[in-house]
Design a protein around this motif. Structure first.
Motif, PDB file in Angstrom:
ATOM      1  N   ASN A 142       1.495  21.801   4.636  1.00  0.00           N
ATOM      2  CA  ASN A 142       2.314  22.662   3.784  1.00  0.00           C
ATOM      3  C   ASN A 142       2.085  22.433   2.296  1.00  0.00           C
ATOM      4  O   ASN A 142       2.718  23.078   1.471  1.00  0.00           O
ATOM      5  CB  ASN A 142       3.798  22.452   4.104  1.00  0.00           C
ATOM      6  CG  ASN A 142       4.125  22.841   5.521  1.00  0.00           C
ATOM      7  OD1 ASN A 142       3.633  23.855   6.017  1.00  0.00           O
ATOM      8  ND2 ASN A 142       4.917  22.022   6.186  1.00  0.00           N
ATOM      9  N   ASP A 143       1.181  21.509   1.965  1.00  0.00           N
ATOM     10  CA  ASP A 143       0.919  21.170   0.562  1.00  0.00           C
ATOM     11  C   ASP A 143      -0.571  21.315   0.285  1.00  0.00           C
ATOM     12  O   ASP A 143      -1.374  20.506   0.751  1.00  0.00           O
ATOM     13  CB  ASP A 143       1.389  19.745   0.285  1.00  0.00           C
ATOM     14  CG  ASP A 143       1.184  19.312  -1.159  1.00  0.00           C
ATOM     15  OD1 ASP A 143       0.603  20.080  -1.960  1.00  0.00           O
ATOM     16  OD2 ASP A 143       1.581  18.180  -1.484  1.00  0.00           O
ATOM     17  N   SER A 144      -0.941  22.319  -0.470  1.00  0.00           N
ATOM     18  CA  SER A 144      -2.362  22.584  -0.746  1.00  0.00           C
ATOM     19  C   SER A 144      -3.010  21.511  -1.619  1.00  0.00           C
ATOM     20  O   SER A 144      -4.229  21.454  -1.727  1.00  0.00           O
ATOM     21  CB  SER A 144      -2.528  23.957  -1.401  1.00  0.00           C
ATOM     22  OG  SER A 144      -1.886  23.963  -2.666  1.00  0.00           O
ATOM     23  N   THR A 145      -2.212  20.640  -2.250  1.00  0.00           N
ATOM     24  CA  THR A 145      -2.772  19.583  -3.097  1.00  0.00           C
ATOM     25  C   THR A 145      -2.901  18.238  -2.361  1.00  0.00           C
ATOM     26  O   THR A 145      -3.339  17.268  -2.957  1.00  0.00           O
ATOM     27  CB  THR A 145      -1.912  19.374  -4.360  1.00  0.00           C
ATOM     28  OG1 THR A 145      -0.609  18.920  -3.971  1.00  0.00           O
ATOM     29  CG2 THR A 145      -1.800  20.656  -5.166  1.00  0.00           C
ATOM     30  N   PHE A 170       0.821  -1.199   0.000  1.00  0.00           N
ATOM     31  CA  PHE A 170       0.000   0.000   0.000  1.00  0.00           C
ATOM     32  C   PHE A 170       0.856   1.250   0.000  1.00  0.00           C
ATOM     33  O   PHE A 170       1.917   1.293   0.613  1.00  0.00           O
ATOM     34  CB  PHE A 170      -0.921  -0.009   1.224  1.00  0.00           C
ATOM     35  CG  PHE A 170      -1.883  -1.155   1.201  1.00  0.00           C
ATOM     36  CD1 PHE A 170      -3.125  -1.024   0.614  1.00  0.00           C
ATOM     37  CD2 PHE A 170      -1.529  -2.382   1.731  1.00  0.00           C
ATOM     38  CE1 PHE A 170      -4.003  -2.085   0.566  1.00  0.00           C
ATOM     39  CE2 PHE A 170      -2.393  -3.453   1.690  1.00  0.00           C
ATOM     40  CZ  PHE A 170      -3.641  -3.308   1.102  1.00  0.00           C
ATOM     41  N   ILE A 171       0.384   2.283  -0.687  1.00  0.00           N
ATOM     42  CA  ILE A 171       1.059   3.573  -0.776  1.00  0.00           C
ATOM     43  C   ILE A 171       0.207   4.595  -0.024  1.00  0.00           C
ATOM     44  O   ILE A 171      -1.013   4.648  -0.212  1.00  0.00           O
ATOM     45  CB  ILE A 171       1.251   3.979  -2.252  1.00  0.00           C
ATOM     46  CG1 ILE A 171       2.129   2.933  -2.939  1.00  0.00           C
ATOM     47  CG2 ILE A 171       1.849   5.382  -2.362  1.00  0.00           C
ATOM     48  CD1 ILE A 171       2.078   2.963  -4.433  1.00  0.00           C
ATOM     49  N   SER A 172       0.842   5.379   0.829  1.00  0.00           N
ATOM     50  CA  SER A 172       0.131   6.313   1.708  1.00  0.00           C
ATOM     51  C   SER A 172      -0.087   7.682   1.089  1.00  0.00           C
ATOM     52  O   SER A 172       0.777   8.199   0.387  1.00  0.00           O
ATOM     53  CB  SER A 172       0.925   6.518   3.001  1.00  0.00           C
ATOM     54  OG  SER A 172       1.002   5.332   3.721  1.00  0.00           O
ATOM     55  N   TYR A 173      -1.237   8.259   1.415  1.00  0.00           N
ATOM     56  CA  TYR A 173      -1.562   9.651   1.107  1.00  0.00           C
ATOM     57  C   TYR A 173      -2.077  10.239   2.411  1.00  0.00           C
ATOM     58  O   TYR A 173      -3.062   9.762   2.965  1.00  0.00           O
ATOM     59  CB  TYR A 173      -2.636   9.756   0.017  1.00  0.00           C
ATOM     60  CG  TYR A 173      -2.154   9.241  -1.308  1.00  0.00           C
ATOM     61  CD1 TYR A 173      -1.602  10.094  -2.242  1.00  0.00           C
ATOM     62  CD2 TYR A 173      -2.232   7.884  -1.607  1.00  0.00           C
ATOM     63  CE1 TYR A 173      -1.142   9.611  -3.468  1.00  0.00           C
ATOM     64  CE2 TYR A 173      -1.773   7.395  -2.824  1.00  0.00           C
ATOM     65  CZ  TYR A 173      -1.230   8.263  -3.737  1.00  0.00           C
ATOM     66  OH  TYR A 173      -0.770   7.783  -4.935  1.00  0.00           O
TER      67      TYR A 173
END
Length: 113
Positions: A93-96, A85-88
Motif C-alpha cells: 500500500n506504500d509506493s515508496t 536494528f530497524i526494519s524496512y
C-alpha cells in the motif's frame, strides 16, 4: 567457527568507518572488533534483531549508516547508539517502500545519497 563466527559460509563482508569488520553468514550477522566476534542472531518475532538468518549483503553509506540485506524478511538498518536494528519491509500500500523482502543481495548508494 571455533573462534566465534556463527557459520563458516560467509555471504558478505564489509569494514565500517569505525574499523569493525562485519560478516554476513548463513546463520546471522557477525561483528569483529579485532579481538572478539559478536554474533547478531535472527529472531523474526523481535523487531530489534536481524529478521532472517541469511545475511546476503552489508553496506555502510556515506553517512556511516550500516544497512543489512537478508535472504527473506526485508532490509535492516543498524542503530549504533542502541545496538539494534530497524526494519524496512515491502508494503504493497506504500509506493515508496522497498520493492521486495526477498534476497536483498546487493546494496548501493546513488550520487544523491
Amino acid at each position: 567457527m571455533e573462534d566465534g563466527l556463527s557459520n563458516n559460509s560467509v555471504l558478505s563482508i564489509t569494514q565500517d568507518s569505525q574499523g569493525f569488520m562485519w560478516f554476513g553468514t548463513l546463520d546471522g550477522l557477525n561483528r569483529y572488533d579485532g579481538y572478539r566476534i559478536k554474533v547478531y542472531e535472527n529472531d523474526p518475532d523481535d523487531p530489534d534483531r536481524i529478521s532472517f538468518k541469511y545475511v546476503m549483503s552489508i553496506f555502510e553509506d556515506s553517512k556511516g549508516i550500516l544497512w543489512i540485506g537478508t535472504g527473506f524478511r526485508g532490509l535492516k538498518r543498524y542503530d549504533k547508539e542502541r545496538d539494534r536494528f530497524i526494519s524496512y519491509r515491502l508494503d504493497a500500500n506504500d509506493s515508496t517502500s522497498i520493492s521486495s523482502n526477498h534476497f536483498i543481495e546487493a546494496l548501493y548508494e546513488d550520487k544523491q545519497g
